[in-house]
Write a protein that holds these residues in place. Structure first.
Motif, mmCIF file in Angstrom:
data_model
loop_
_atom_site.group_PDB
_atom_site.id
_atom_site.type_symbol
_atom_site.label_atom_id
_atom_site.label_comp_id
_atom_site.label_asym_id
_atom_site.label_seq_id
_atom_site.Cartn_x
_atom_site.Cartn_y
_atom_site.Cartn_z
ATOM 1 N N VAL A 1 -5.114 -60.107 26.633
ATOM 2 C CA VAL A 1 -5.245 -60.093 25.170
ATOM 3 C C VAL A 1 -4.400 -61.193 24.548
ATOM 4 O O VAL A 1 -4.824 -61.904 23.631
ATOM 5 N N VAL A 2 -3.171 -61.329 25.043
ATOM 6 C CA VAL A 2 -2.282 -62.372 24.530
ATOM 7 C C VAL A 2 -2.867 -63.759 24.789
ATOM 8 O O VAL A 2 -2.844 -64.641 23.919
ATOM 9 N N ALA A 3 -3.398 -63.959 25.995
ATOM 10 C CA ALA A 3 -3.948 -65.268 26.351
ATOM 11 C C ALA A 3 -5.183 -65.607 25.522
ATOM 12 O O ALA A 3 -5.452 -66.788 25.263
ATOM 13 N N VAL A 4 -5.918 -64.591 25.107
ATOM 14 C CA VAL A 4 -7.098 -64.823 24.276
ATOM 15 C C VAL A 4 -6.723 -65.593 23.008
ATOM 16 O O VAL A 4 -7.487 -66.448 22.526
ATOM 17 N N MET A 5 -5.534 -65.301 22.469
ATOM 18 C CA MET A 5 -5.117 -65.951 21.225
ATOM 19 C C MET A 5 -4.982 -67.458 21.382
ATOM 20 O O MET A 5 -5.109 -68.209 20.413
ATOM 21 N N GLN A 6 -4.731 -67.917 22.612
ATOM 22 C CA GLN A 6 -4.513 -69.343 22.819
ATOM 23 C C GLN A 6 -5.802 -70.155 22.755
ATOM 24 O O GLN A 6 -5.787 -71.332 22.405
ATOM 25 N N THR A 7 -6.948 -69.551 23.096
ATOM 26 C CA THR A 7 -8.218 -70.288 23.105
ATOM 27 C C THR A 7 -9.202 -69.749 22.077
ATOM 28 O O THR A 7 -10.354 -70.162 22.043
ATOM 29 N N MET B 1 2.133 -58.696 40.228
ATOM 30 C CA MET B 1 2.706 -59.842 39.518
ATOM 31 C C MET B 1 1.741 -61.018 39.520
ATOM 32 O O MET B 1 1.676 -61.779 38.541
ATOM 33 N N ALA B 2 0.985 -61.164 40.594
ATOM 34 C CA ALA B 2 0.002 -62.244 40.653
ATOM 35 C C ALA B 2 -1.051 -62.070 39.568
ATOM 36 O O ALA B 2 -1.423 -63.023 38.877
ATOM 37 N N LEU B 3 -1.537 -60.843 39.398
ATOM 38 C CA LEU B 3 -2.541 -60.576 38.370
ATOM 39 C C LEU B 3 -1.968 -60.806 36.979
ATOM 40 O O LEU B 3 -2.623 -61.393 36.116
ATOM 41 N N MET B 4 -0.719 -60.373 36.753
ATOM 42 C CA MET B 4 -0.096 -60.540 35.435
ATOM 43 C C MET B 4 0.111 -62.015 35.124
ATOM 44 O O MET B 4 -0.136 -62.472 34.008
ATOM 45 N N SER B 5 0.564 -62.762 36.103
ATOM 46 C CA SER B 5 0.792 -64.190 35.887
ATOM 47 C C SER B 5 -0.520 -64.924 35.623
ATOM 48 O O SER B 5 -0.587 -65.812 34.773
ATOM 49 N N SER B 6 -1.582 -64.524 36.339
ATOM 50 C CA SER B 6 -2.876 -65.182 36.177
ATOM 51 C C SER B 6 -3.583 -64.780 34.891
ATOM 52 O O SER B 6 -4.577 -65.401 34.515
ATOM 53 N N SER B 7 -3.095 -63.729 34.234
ATOM 54 C CA SER B 7 -3.765 -63.249 33.019
ATOM 55 C C SER B 7 -3.814 -64.329 31.947
ATOM 56 O O SER B 7 -4.702 -64.311 31.083
ATOM 57 N N ILE B 8 -2.884 -65.285 31.991
ATOM 58 C CA ILE B 8 -2.916 -66.388 31.025
ATOM 59 C C ILE B 8 -4.216 -67.165 31.166
ATOM 60 O O ILE B 8 -4.912 -67.451 30.177
ATOM 61 N N GLY B 9 -4.583 -67.505 32.390
ATOM 62 C CA GLY B 9 -5.823 -68.240 32.605
ATOM 63 C C GLY B 9 -7.051 -67.363 32.476
ATOM 64 O O GLY B 9 -8.087 -67.799 31.969
#
Length: 579
Positions: free
Chosen positions: A27-33, A141-149
């Protein structure tokens, strides 16, 4: 320095914690694009000049860069779940402000509030470290980190579809709804971590870092408009260097700094953060190039003539592949270590960009590039939090991962500025409109490949996995995970906290202090008064305990590489445990 997680905290975490935290990150990453599909129309939609409209994007970038390390530190001090909810709530308010206005200044204010939510990524990683068992931590942690992309990739087609068939303000109403859903799920599913860092919030450090970051990122994002050799651009770069240098001197003198620069200077942390910048650069290049190439008309001779929605769908596999890479990463990392998976990811990114130089003549080729780059970026992004978590104490997990997320943001900012300049300088002017050229696209891919090469070089300097006779932890093996936890106990102190009547004291704060007087770890005692503390190295330490209604106790102890029992009787003034 290390810190242990109590079994009680881990036991409270349900199986839904990981998907809920990952959803918050998406959800947070959605705001970036969110605004990518309407970027070119912003001047008309906001009735302003193009140079002013760019502030709508710049404001989110700046606030996100400032918020990530600050919210991470606040989470370490006052509760990661609490700060996660606060970050999401600020984002919701910002989305509603933007949804209800077409005024430039109010839109910028709303977008600034939305950027605060970027702190949710390191907070989610910190919660996972505090609560999850070792056999689940790697993939989580891998999934959380990748959530940005993942969020960025999935948002493109969805935002394009909405923007093409509805009022553009609907994008913000949708973002606010997703934010409210993430808050509700977090309140219902995610428990608060009992882990807390010692000290108070470093307000001067936060102000100093914020000022330095703004002075640094502002000329990067606006340099093309102002001129890279202009007095304003060069003056802001110089001012940022002075402010950040003074901030660093101040932080080194504080007992509880916003960012522990001594920890940050460790090779494992330093080279991970530098490599993160390069990964950020490579990630953003494909997001800038492929959508433009796909949407350019075929009359240009190289454009692929796709609609906004189709272009978004063809780029979406970038994020989806990153998401599906998380379990693959967990198995590779368990066998070879996060350093190797980072190097492997960077190599796949390099192959993807290298292949992309010759795969720009058909829409399906863009799909191939997206999948290749998604796999490589997914492995690289997944490795970063594991490298950071393995090098810092749990009391600094939030702040350290916040700083690492900031490094990625700096990489994307640099990428945006450099690629924007390249595409502008190589563009052809047709009917008063600048059209990017194939030459510009290929130069952009070469720049991304160069960034990946630098990242590979930096990754080689990371400390490797130390030789060990113990069995390796496998993501799917609970027996191996139990062995790993048992062997951690043998590398530290364990004991019980007792009260004046000899009864166990639950939730007593037990702190490990090294010979320099710095916190080396901390935990809370369990219901039976038991605690476990791992140590960073052999040597002399002080184990201190305190609890409400009891007097504090400090006991000195020497660790010689084996399990050391240290029982803390809060009715006694203090005791010494010999080596």
């Amino acid at each position: 320095m290390t810190q242990t997680t109590t079994d009680r905290a881990a036991g409270r975490a349900s199986g839904a914690v990981v998907p809920v935290l990952a959803f918050a990150g998406i959800v947070v990453a959605v705001m970036q694009t969110l605004l990518v599909p309407v970027i070119k129309d912003l001047p008309r939609l906001l009735d302003t000049a193009p140079s002013n409209a760019t502030w709508v994007l710049t404001s989110t970038l700046l606030s996100g860069a400032v918020a990530t390390p600050i919210m991470g530190r606040l989470g370490d001090l006052y509760g990661k779940r609490r700060m996660l909810i606060l970050s999401l709530a600020v984002m919701v308010v910002g989305a509603l402000v933007s949804a209800l206005t077409s005024d430039l200044l109010l839109m910028i204010a709303g977008r600034t509030l939305q950027g605060v939510a970027m702190g949710a990524i390191p907070l989610g990683i910190g919660l996972m470290r505090d609560m999850l068992p070792l056999e689940k931590l790697g993939s989580a942690m891998a999934l959380m980190s990748s959530s940005i992309g993942v969020g960025g990739g999935l948002a493109l087609p969805a935002a394009a579809l909405v923007a093409q068939h509805s009022d553009w303000h609907t994008l913000y109403y949708g973002a606010a709804g997703l934010g409210l859903l993430a808050i509700a799920l977090t309140l219902l599913v995610v428990p608060e971590s009992p882990m807390r860092a010692e000290g108070t919030f470093d307000l001067p450090g936060a102000l100093g870092l914020s000022a330095g970051l703004v002075l640094f990122l502002l000329p990067i994002t606006k340099g093309s408009d102002w001129g890279w050799a202009s007095g304003t651009t060069l003056g802001l770069f110089a001012a940022s260097a002075v402010v950040l240098a003074l901030w660093g001197v101040m932080e080194l003198r504080l007992k509880a700094p916003l960012v522990d620069l001594r920890t940050t200077a460790r090779p494992a942390v330093l080279f991970t953060n530098l490599a993160s910048i390069m990964v950020g650069v490579s990630f953003y290049v494909v997001s800038l190039v492929l959508p433009q190439l796909l949407q350019l008309p075929e009359s240009t001779g190289y454009g692929l003539g796709q609609s906004m929605v189709v272009a978004g769908l063809l780029v979406a596999p970038l994020g989806l592949t990153m998401m599906f890479t998380a379990p693959v990463y967990a198995r590779l990392s368990a066998k070879y270590g996060p350093k190797v998976t980072l190097i492997l990811g960077l190599m796949i990114i390099a192959i993807g960009y290298g292949a992309g130089l010759g795969l720009m003549s058909a829409a399906w080729q863009s799909l191939v590039i997206s999948v290749l780059l998604g796999a490589g970026i997914g492995l690289a992004y997944s490795s970063l939090p594991a490298l950071i978590v393995g090098a810092v104490p749990a009391s600094e997990t939030g702040a350290a991962n916040g700083l690492n997320t900031l490094m990625r943001s700096i990489g994307t900012s640099v990428s945006s500025a450099v690629i924007g300049m390249v595409l502008a300088n190589t563009a052809n002017t047709v009917g008063g409109v600048e059209i990017p050229t194939m030459h510009g696209f290929r130069v952009s891919f070469l720049i991304a490949t160069g960034a990946v090469a630098v990242g590979l070089l930096l990754a080689l300097f990371l400390p490797g996995r130390r030789p060990s006779n113990k069995p390796q932890l496998r993501a799917s093996s609970e027996e191996d995970a139990a062995l790993e936890r048992a062997e951690q106990v043998l590398r530290g102190f364990r004991g019980r906290v007792l009260g004046a009547d000899g009864s166990p004291v639950a939730r007593a704060k037990v702190t490990l202090i090294d010979r320099r007087g710095r916190q080396a770890g901390a935990t809370l005692s369990a219901e039976d008064g038991s605690y476990v503390l791992t140590v960073p190295d052999r040597g002399s330490y002080v184990v201190a305990a305190r609890a409400t209604g009891h007097g504090p106790l400090a006991s000195s102890a020497t660790h010689a590489g084996q399990e050391r029992p240290v029982h803390l009787d809060l009715s006694l003034p203090g005791e010494t445990v010999s080596a």
